[in-house]
Design a protein around this motif. Structure first.
Motif, PDB file in Angstrom:
ATOM      1  N   ALA A 195       0.824  -1.211   0.000  1.00  0.00           N
ATOM      2  CA  ALA A 195       0.000   0.000   0.000  1.00  0.00           C
ATOM      3  C   ALA A 195       0.856   1.259   0.000  1.00  0.00           C
ATOM      4  O   ALA A 195       0.400   2.322  -0.437  1.00  0.00           O
ATOM      5  N   SER A 196       2.087   1.152   0.480  1.00  0.00           N
ATOM      6  CA  SER A 196       2.985   2.312   0.488  1.00  0.00           C
ATOM      7  C   SER A 196       3.266   2.776  -0.934  1.00  0.00           C
ATOM      8  O   SER A 196       3.169   3.963  -1.262  1.00  0.00           O
ATOM      9  N   ASP A 197       3.623   1.836  -1.814  1.00  0.00           N
ATOM     10  CA  ASP A 197       3.913   2.175  -3.204  1.00  0.00           C
ATOM     11  C   ASP A 197       2.648   2.562  -3.964  1.00  0.00           C
ATOM     12  O   ASP A 197       2.698   3.362  -4.905  1.00  0.00           O
ATOM     13  N   ILE A 198       1.521   1.993  -3.573  1.00  0.00           N
ATOM     14  CA  ILE A 198       0.260   2.325  -4.240  1.00  0.00           C
ATOM     15  C   ILE A 198      -0.076   3.796  -4.005  1.00  0.00           C
ATOM     16  O   ILE A 198      -0.573   4.489  -4.905  1.00  0.00           O
ATOM     17  N   TYR A 199       0.215   4.301  -2.822  1.00  0.00           N
ATOM     18  CA  TYR A 199      -0.017   5.723  -2.548  1.00  0.00           C
ATOM     19  C   TYR A 199       0.835   6.587  -3.482  1.00  0.00           C
ATOM     20  O   TYR A 199       0.332   7.535  -4.101  1.00  0.00           O
ATOM     21  N   SER A 200       2.122   6.280  -3.599  1.00  0.00           N
ATOM     22  CA  SER A 200       3.021   7.075  -4.441  1.00  0.00           C
ATOM     23  C   SER A 200       2.617   6.994  -5.905  1.00  0.00           C
ATOM     24  O   SER A 200       2.684   7.990  -6.637  1.00  0.00           O
TER      25      SER A 200
END
Length: 228
Positions: free
Chosen positions: A152-157
């Motif tokens: 989810a961290s990369d999905i935000y970016s």
């Protein structure tokens, strides 16, 4: 160091950037040259001479004469698919932005994505605590709270990048992608869509846009598909 040696595997979205700290292993010496499609850098890789070539996402956009929602999604779809490969290896990139993504143009006009600069990457569940979060940052909010790195961290970016492109087209952007982008930018990581859902929505939206262009061109013989 995590062994991610996939540099000689064809069609890999990591290619020669196969190490989580590639940017530290590859020591750039100088820019050898470049053209419309790429730049080539001379450097050292494991104490031997090596070259790195690529065209970043922002450079691809600068070189496009016509840009549109269709073209945007046709670029972000392979980026999302490439990110899925990174995540399948248990790696969270943590620094997804336009100049950390290389795009390789294929013979059919489509793109293959490759990710670079894994200096902030962590294994899934690992920790990376950041201490300064400027406004409109592409860095995910939870990393400033010491929470573990997740897909989810990369999905935000990725959502930040899509949102920036979405703002260029206003009402021309497919409603499904607008909703998706809002979900990707949720401050709560548990409320963000999975990467497989992101890919699904982008694929469906691309199909819808392509059908609209085809329908318009049939209805008006003078129609020029400038939106693709």
């Amino acid at each position: 160091m995590i062994d991610l040696m996939t540099s000689h595997q064809e069609e890999s979205h990591l290619v020669e950037f196969a190490y989580a700290n590639f940017d530290k292993i590859f020591k750039t010496t100088r820019l050898l040259g470049g053209g419309a499609s790429a730049r080539v850098f001379l450097g050292e890789f494991f104490n031997g001479p090596a070259c790195a070539k690529g065209q970043t996402l922002d450079e691809v956009v600068e070189n496009l004469f016509v840009f549109s929602p269709t073209k945007s999604i046709s670029i972000f779809l392979p980026i999302a698919e490439g990110l899925a490969e990174v995540h399948s290896r248990g790696i969270i990139h943590n620094d997804i932005k336009v100049d950390n993504i290389l795009l390789e143009k294929n013979s059919d006009g489509s793109y293959t994505s490759h990710f670079i600069d894994f200096g902030l990457s962590r294994v899934e569940g690992g920790h990376l605590t950041l201490y300064s979060n400027p406004n409109d940052s592409h860095y995910v909010p939870e990393l400033f709270k010491g929470l573990p790195c997740t897909p989810a961290s990369d999905i935000y970016s990725l959502g930040v990048m899509i949102s920036d492109f979405q703002n260029c087209f206003d009402n021309l952007w497919p409603p499904g992608v607008k909703r998706l982008c809002n979900q990707m930018l949720s401050r709560n990581p548990q409320h963000r869509p999975s990467l497989s859902k992101v890919i699904e929505v982008l694929r469906e939206s691309l199909k819808e846009l392509s059908l609209e262009v085809l329908s318009s061109s049939k209805a008006d013989p003078t129609y020029h598909a400038t939106c693709v």
